[in-house]
Enzyme design. Structure first.
Site, PDB file in Angstrom:
ATOM      1  N   ARG A   1       0.820  -1.215   0.000  1.00 56.15           N
ATOM      2  CA  ARG A   1       0.000   0.000   0.000  1.00 56.15           C
ATOM      3  C   ARG A   1       0.855   1.267   0.000  1.00 56.15           C
ATOM      4  O   ARG A   1       0.342   2.370  -0.152  1.00 56.15           O
ATOM      5  CB  ARG A   1      -0.944   0.009   1.199  1.00 56.15           C
ATOM      6  CG  ARG A   1      -0.269   0.036   2.557  1.00 56.15           C
ATOM      7  CD  ARG A   1      -1.292  -0.112   3.674  1.00 56.15           C
ATOM      8  NE  ARG A   1      -0.666  -0.187   4.984  1.00 56.15           N
ATOM      9  CZ  ARG A   1      -1.323  -0.500   6.102  1.00 56.15           C
ATOM     10  NH1 ARG A   1      -2.614  -0.773   6.049  1.00 56.15           N
ATOM     11  NH2 ARG A   1      -0.704  -0.553   7.261  1.00 56.15           N
TER      12      ARG A   1
ATOM     13  N   SER B   1       6.560 -15.851  12.028  1.00 56.77           N
ATOM     14  CA  SER B   1       7.280 -15.290  13.167  1.00 56.77           C
ATOM     15  C   SER B   1       7.339 -16.281  14.313  1.00 56.77           C
ATOM     16  O   SER B   1       6.392 -17.047  14.537  1.00 56.77           O
ATOM     17  CB  SER B   1       6.585 -14.014  13.648  1.00 56.77           C
ATOM     18  OG  SER B   1       7.098 -13.591  14.898  1.00 56.77           O
TER      19      SER B   1
ATOM     20  N   GLN C   1       4.858 -13.635  23.101  1.00 55.33           N
ATOM     21  CA  GLN C   1       5.723 -12.485  23.345  1.00 55.33           C
ATOM     22  C   GLN C   1       5.193 -11.624  24.469  1.00 55.33           C
ATOM     23  O   GLN C   1       5.950 -11.038  25.233  1.00 55.33           O
ATOM     24  CB  GLN C   1       5.849 -11.648  22.067  1.00 55.33           C
ATOM     25  CG  GLN C   1       6.693 -10.400  22.229  1.00 55.33           C
ATOM     26  CD  GLN C   1       6.873  -9.654  20.920  1.00 55.33           C
ATOM     27  OE1 GLN C   1       7.443 -10.192  19.975  1.00 55.33           O
ATOM     28  NE2 GLN C   1       6.366  -8.436  20.864  1.00 55.33           N
TER      29      GLN C   1
ATOM     30  N   TYR D   1      -1.307 -10.122  16.759  1.00 54.14           N
ATOM     31  CA  TYR D   1      -0.171 -10.572  15.947  1.00 54.14           C
ATOM     32  C   TYR D   1       0.135 -12.042  16.212  1.00 54.14           C
ATOM     33  O   TYR D   1       0.381 -12.818  15.277  1.00 54.14           O
ATOM     34  CB  TYR D   1       1.041  -9.709  16.263  1.00 54.14           C
ATOM     35  CG  TYR D   1       2.259  -9.983  15.411  1.00 54.14           C
ATOM     36  CD1 TYR D   1       2.304  -9.591  14.078  1.00 54.14           C
ATOM     37  CD2 TYR D   1       3.383 -10.620  15.947  1.00 54.14           C
ATOM     38  CE1 TYR D   1       3.430  -9.817  13.293  1.00 54.14           C
ATOM     39  CE2 TYR D   1       4.510 -10.849  15.172  1.00 54.14           C
ATOM     40  CZ  TYR D   1       4.528 -10.454  13.847  1.00 54.14           C
ATOM     41  OH  TYR D   1       5.647 -10.689  13.082  1.00 54.14           O
TER      42      TYR D   1
END
Length: 265
Positions: free
Chosen positions: A42, A143, A150, A156
């Site tokens: 984008r 990831s 995390q 996420y």
């Protein structure tokens, strides 16, 4: 090594990040191998990147696209097919650790999912007819947060967990078409976005040193070049019998014994 990517149409989402980002590095390496990179992002920075490659004599294309918008992805795919007539590989590289944690609103959580995993689904959904024709393949950039957690980033983490689930689901679904589906899992890589985050911290240098020491192999972060090189190998015919796999490019961060980490490193 000649990876046999010359003339291959490789679509890379999230490929107009700052110079030195994972997507931008992948695009450069594809060009070096003689592939035809198609940038999907984008950010208008992609126009500059495509123009730079074209000046090198590389037939690159940038299609400005909001990957959270199904109509824009459909339109982008039509533009790619109009120009090239085929798609040989899709690399889903979008990823923003946006900090949408348990205190986030429903809308913030859903926005995180749309960007970090739904966009992967949409890219594959709309390119699939052409991947079937080319017997192409899919590579998802994942990831370690999907496996380790995390803290403070539910959206996420959920999305990246979903990316790994989709990787293997698609590997099963697409065997009948000769399409491979794999994922690369990254732990710590010093991208421009990572550097921007470090700069926001009062003790950024100390944090950076601590993170580097947490990585067993050479006590350093993974270079974006290393991620790009592994990506190109996986999408190439040099990796022709690899599907449904999670390839860790992380310096041993996820799997190796923490006892390897010491103050001596």
């Amino acid at each position: 090594m000649d990876l046999g990517l010359k003339g291959k149409i490789v679509v890379v989402s999230g490929s107009a990040g700052k110079e030195g980002s994972i997507g931008e590095t992948i695009i450069k390496r594809l060009a070096d191998e003689g592939a035809i990179p198609v940038l999907i992002d984008r950010n208008s920075r992609g126009f500059e990147y495509a123009e730079t490659l074209q000046k090198r004599g590389i037939d690159a294309l940038f299609v400005k696209t909001d990957v959270t918008n199904p109509e824009e992805i459909q339109s982008a795919v039509k533009e790619i097919i109009k120009k090239y007539g085929r798609i040989d590989a899709v690399i889903n590289n979008v990823g923003v650790n946006d900090g949408a944690g348990l205190e986030a609103s429903y809308e913030e959580f859903m926005d995180s999912l749309k960007l970090n995993v739904v966009s992967y689904f949409l890219m594959v959904k709309y390119t699939l007819p052409y991947l079937k024709e080319s017997k192409g393949n899919i590579l998802n950039i994942g990831s370690k947060v999907a496996l380790t957690g995390q803290g403070g980033t539910s959206g996420y983490a959920a999305a990246k967990g979903g990316v790994l689930g989709l990787t293997r689901e698609w590997a099963v679904d697409l065997i009948q078409y000769g399409i491979r589906s794999n994922a690369i899992i990254i732990a710590e890589s010093y991208t421009p976005a990572y550097e921007d985050w470090i700069k926001t911290l009062a003790d950024g240098e100390a944090v950076l040193k601590k993170i580097n020491k947490s990585i067993p192999f050479e006590s350093r972060m993974t270079k974006t070049q290393e991620i790009a090189d592994t990506s190109l190998f996986i999408i190439s015919d040099r990796s022709s019998h690899t599907t449904g796999q999670f390839v860790f490019v992380d310096g041993g961060y996820v799997h190796l014994d923490r006892a390897l980490i010491s103050d001596v490193n």
